[in-house]
Write an enzyme that holds these catalytic residues in place. Structure first.
Site, mmCIF file in Angstrom:
data_model
loop_
_atom_site.group_PDB
_atom_site.id
_atom_site.type_symbol
_atom_site.label_atom_id
_atom_site.label_comp_id
_atom_site.label_asym_id
_atom_site.label_seq_id
_atom_site.Cartn_x
_atom_site.Cartn_y
_atom_site.Cartn_z
ATOM 1 N N SER A 104 17.890 3.341 -4.977
ATOM 2 C CA SER A 104 18.689 4.676 -4.691
ATOM 3 C C SER A 104 20.400 4.802 -3.990
ATOM 4 O O SER A 104 20.245 3.500 -3.744
ATOM 5 C CB SER A 104 17.744 4.548 -3.001
ATOM 6 O OG SER A 104 18.758 6.038 -2.180
ATOM 7 N N SER A 105 20.814 5.968 -4.094
ATOM 8 C CA SER A 105 22.431 5.569 -3.603
ATOM 9 C C SER A 105 22.161 5.951 -2.210
ATOM 10 O O SER A 105 23.633 5.836 -1.229
ATOM 11 C CB SER A 105 23.390 6.613 -4.010
ATOM 12 O OG SER A 105 22.429 7.903 -4.139
ATOM 13 N N THR A 131 20.127 16.166 -50.787
ATOM 14 C CA THR A 131 20.824 15.152 -51.893
ATOM 15 C C THR A 131 22.180 15.392 -50.997
ATOM 16 O O THR A 131 22.989 13.805 -52.163
ATOM 17 C CB THR A 131 21.114 17.005 -52.087
ATOM 18 O OG1 THR A 131 20.014 17.323 -52.854
ATOM 19 C CG2 THR A 131 22.064 17.334 -53.702
ATOM 20 N N SER A 159 16.482 11.501 -59.696
ATOM 21 C CA SER A 159 16.505 12.257 -58.278
ATOM 22 C C SER A 159 16.781 12.481 -57.192
ATOM 23 O O SER A 159 16.541 12.095 -56.795
ATOM 24 C CB SER A 159 16.035 13.512 -59.133
ATOM 25 O OG SER A 159 15.440 14.418 -58.126
ATOM 26 N N THR A 160 17.484 13.033 -56.620
ATOM 27 C CA THR A 160 17.226 13.358 -54.766
ATOM 28 C C THR A 160 16.123 13.376 -54.612
ATOM 29 O O THR A 160 15.265 12.878 -54.113
ATOM 30 C CB THR A 160 18.019 14.381 -54.289
ATOM 31 O OG1 THR A 160 19.908 14.279 -54.108
ATOM 32 C CG2 THR A 160 17.884 14.455 -52.952
ATOM 33 N N ASN A 161 15.272 14.177 -55.589
ATOM 34 C CA ASN A 161 13.736 14.425 -54.948
ATOM 35 C C ASN A 161 12.904 13.227 -55.350
ATOM 36 O O ASN A 161 12.230 13.650 -54.499
ATOM 37 C CB ASN A 161 13.176 16.017 -55.840
ATOM 38 C CG ASN A 161 14.174 16.749 -55.668
ATOM 39 O OD1 ASN A 161 14.474 17.070 -55.030
ATOM 40 N ND2 ASN A 161 13.519 17.679 -56.316
ATOM 41 N N LYS A 180 15.277 0.428 -0.998
ATOM 42 C CA LYS A 180 14.627 0.830 -1.776
ATOM 43 C C LYS A 180 14.674 0.785 -3.155
ATOM 44 O O LYS A 180 15.739 0.508 -4.014
ATOM 45 C CB LYS A 180 15.191 2.648 -2.068
ATOM 46 C CG LYS A 180 14.368 3.342 -2.744
ATOM 47 C CD LYS A 180 13.867 4.933 -2.457
ATOM 48 C CE LYS A 180 13.129 6.076 -3.133
ATOM 49 N NZ LYS A 180 12.825 5.302 -4.431
#
Length: 476
Positions: A315-316, A99, A137-139, A321
């Site tokens: 990779s850090s 709604t 209607s919202t419905n 890698k």
């Protein structure tokens, strides 16, 4: 500041906004996720299309003046064009079966239409309920908009699948004669080509694209016109036929009324099928991604049959890698879509009596799944599949070293002989050809012909060889 009121009382609104009191209440009540209903692709646009079609239909029925009709149409067009996007701030999670979404659109279009007519915001001439929501209607608006957004997203997904399939087809053609060793249960199996390998993925993409195309028909059947519970209470004479005519005109598509409007409001099983097929696509994409991760593993301490494009460092701490980050992205998309499917399933099952009020969570999860797949397919194709290459030297070694080549010996001489060859090759770390020659099962030139991997990958060739040697050795 300007004021707006409903039966609960009066509220003040910023002069800059086009929404009204019902939107404001929803903003305060449902602020849980930080994700607005406007972010659900095609959803608010679909509601706006419905509002434009409805006002055109009501104008032709003589229920709305030409002045109001024109202003509402212009305002709806602005919503469709994305010009008023900041005026749809309500959280996608909301009570009331949508709604708040319907009223948000009603208020914005009414306020903007009123401004076009009078030069100021408000509802002096155009009212959100009386005019913009007339005959609705919202419905019926919300489930109709949901189906319309699914229809639009199916078309977008079809384009992404087309792009993905093209990338796979290109790889299939490029490497149609490159050998690789098949694997079952993660163990060595018989030879195949990368062309055959990719053909399975191409077939899957083609099959899914065809499946989603068939779902477009059902997505075009809408419950619009049902109003509150399916009885079409409040519509003007002639509205029901005219609203679909106008909707098709403004969208350029072919929507039609569902055969049974009560069914259209009571049951949401259509979304189970949509979600199931999104999950079907996502889980197989994840499976393909996992295949690529396995085949590219290493590179020096793994299988290393596929070289995936390096898109970023992996990779850090470990220099050099590179991780299979795109396949890992696709895996995560699959996991999320499986979760979305569970939520959709529960929401569909949870509908009670004459309306399913859990539509907000259904559309939220559907739109997320669509978006993940639409974008994920393009990224997977462009950043992974386009650049992957088989490591043909390693693949050829795996094929020639595999004891699974003894399968054709088994087909000619029987399972006991084939097992004897495989066992000898394995225990003595020999190739199958070496084991066959040492056991004097075949002559060297015969072994070359029978154990040629390219004989084994095509059914007519392998069947011909089996027939030839069974006859030659009087085994028929």
């Amino acid at each position: 500041m300007r004021k707006d009121s409903d039966f609960l009382g009066e509220c003040e609104l910023e002069d800059s906004v086009y929404y009204g009191v019902q939107t404001l209440r929803a903003m305060r009540n449902f602020a849980v996720s930080g994700v607005s209903h406007y972010e659900m692709d095609e959803y608010i646009k679909s509601v706006a299309y419905i509002k434009k079609a409805a006002v055109l239909a009501n104008h032709e029925c003589g229920a709305i003046s030409e002045q109001i009709c024109e202003a509402v149409c212009k305002a709806a067009d602005e919503v469709v064009a994305g010009k008023l996007g900041e005026n749809f701030p309500i959280d996608v999670f909301q009570g009331g079966g949508g709604t708040s979404t319907n009223m948000n659109v009603n208020e914005v279009i009414a306020c903007r239409a009123n401004e076009l007519i009078t030069g100021k915001k408000g509802y002096d001439v155009v009212h959100p309920n009386t005019h913009v929501n007339m005959g609705q209607s919202t419905n019926d608006v919300i489930p109709a908009a949901m189906k319309m957004s699914v229809h639009a997203n199916l078309l977008k997904l079809g384009e992404s699948l087309k792009h993905f399939k093209a990338a796979l087809s290109k790889k299939q053609k490029e490497h149609e004669n490159a050998l690789r060793l098949g694997r079952t249960c993660l163990q060595d199996a018989v030879p195949m080509t990368f062309g055959q390998y990719f053909s399975g993925y191409v077939s899957f993409a083609k099959r899914m694209k065809a499946k989603f195309s068939t779902l477009l028909d059902e997505a075009s059947e809408l419950p619009l016109g049902a109003t509150a519970i399916g009885t079409s209470l409040s519509v003007h004479e002639g509205y029901l036929s005219k609203v679909y005519e106008k909707l098709n005109l403004v969208t350029g598509k072919k929507f039609k009324m569902e055969e049974n409007l009560f069914d259209g409001l009571q049951n949401a099983d259509f979304y189970i099928e949509i979600s199931a097929n999104l999950k079907r696509l996502a889980t197989t994409l994840s499976k393909i991604a996992t295949d690529f991760r396995i085949l590219s593993s290493g590179p020096r301490a793994g299988i290393n049959e596929l070289n995936l494009p390096a898109v970023q460092p992996g990779s850090s701490i470990m220099p050099g890698k590179v991780n299979p980050v795109i396949p890992e992205l696709i895996n995560q998309i699959g996991y999320q879509i499986c979760g979305n499917d569970v939520a959709i399933t529960m929401a569909v099952e949870g509908g009670e009596l004459d309306l399913n009020v859990w539509e907000p969570v259904i559309i939220k999860n559907l739109c997320e799944s669509f978006k993940l797949l639409q974008n994920g397919l393009i990224i997977f194709a462009d950043k992974c599949i386009d650049g992957l290459e088989p490591n043909e030297q390693i693949c050829a070694k795996f094929v020639n070293d595999s004891t699974a080549l003894s399968t054709i010996i088994s087909s000619i001489f029987g399972y006991k002989v084939g097992t004897k060859v495989a066992r000898k090759a394995f225990k003595e770390d020999k190739s199958v050809k070496e084991a066959v020659l040492k056991l004097k099962i075949l002559k060297p030139d015969e072994a070359d012909e029978v154990l040629d991997p390219f004989v084994m990958i095509y059914p007519q060739k392998s069947a011909s060889i089996i027939k030839k040697y069974k006859k030659l050795y009087d085994l028929t």
